[in-house]
Write an enzyme that holds these catalytic residues in place. Sequence first.
Site, PDB file in Angstrom:
ATOM      1  N   ASN A  41       0.863  -1.185   0.000  1.00 23.19           N
ATOM      2  CA  ASN A  41       0.000   0.000   0.000  1.00 23.19           C
ATOM      3  C   ASN A  41       0.899   1.233   0.000  1.00 23.19           C
ATOM      4  OD1 ASN A  41      -1.769   2.076   0.594  1.00 23.19           O
ATOM      5  ND2 ASN A  41      -2.108   1.436   2.727  1.00 23.19           N
ATOM      6  N   GLU A 101      -4.752  -4.813  11.104  1.00 23.57           N
ATOM      7  CA  GLU A 101      -3.718  -3.782  11.249  1.00 23.57           C
ATOM      8  C   GLU A 101      -3.971  -3.006  12.537  1.00 23.57           C
ATOM      9  OE1 GLU A 101      -1.920  -2.682   7.204  1.00 23.57           O
ATOM     10  OE2 GLU A 101      -3.658  -1.415   7.507  1.00 23.57           O
ATOM     11  N   GLY A 114       3.209   2.321  10.788  1.00 24.38           N
ATOM     12  CA  GLY A 114       4.198   3.376  10.602  1.00 24.38           C
ATOM     13  C   GLY A 114       5.008   3.701  11.848  1.00 24.38           C
TER      14      GLY A 114
END
Length: 260
Positions: free
Chosen positions: A13, A171, A177
């Site tokens: 992604n 997720e 991140g």
Amino acid sequence: MSPHAGRPFVVGNWKMNGLGEGLGEVEAVAAACRGPDLAGVDLALCPPATLLDRARALTQAERRLALGGQDCAVAASGAHTGDVSAEMLRDAGASLVVLGHCERRGAHREDDALVRAKAEAARRGGLLAVICVGETLEERDAGRAERVVAAQVAGSLPPGAGPAGIAVAYEPVWAIGTGRTPSGADVAAMHAVIRRELLSALGPGAERVSILYGGSVKPDNAAALIALDGVGGFLVGGASLRAADFLAIARAASGGGSAP
Ligand code: PGA
């Protein structure tokens, strides 16, 4: 598309990253797909919609590399300025679409009902819907992670869905991140919760639905993550922007795993 049952599925992604020069990374992934070390894995890249058509020209010969969108509108067409429909993504070369990513659930206030409507739109447009779910750190700390994720799965599946057009990505919001990942035991436990929800919503065919893990997947943790019970592949953000990192993750997935 539907990922092959029993084979790991690794989806990149790119988020809102990538201009024309990024197509070199797509080309590098496509070239590597021909190698025997990736024979055991299905791959997909989700660049920004602006690159899909050009990426298609570079990937169409690669059976094991699909392209996807990162979101789609509910409607097929009409007065929806700025939106992109599932049909348009397909027309531009996509065969899947990521839906309900936490960056959309958060910044764009998408709730389960909207994600479900988008998943229905994906089905109408002939796209595999990769439905993202995951708890916040507050929810995990409060001991509510499994309840929250189970409710997201149940609430986001399109009405009358069959297993063929669906994949789920777990997720945890706090792992995206950040370089942090949940413990292996927590990932496996959550994948079991998701499988249970899928079975109760879709029936026995739900055994074939791929459940991916996403959140700080990197070349150095991919082998350990793919070996966990129920992990059928990955949704990769930052590390999918460089072909070398994405391919290292794909090779780790190709070599192990308990897919789907
Ligand atoms: P990350 O993102 O791999 O950069 O943590 C994952 C995602 O947002 O899908």
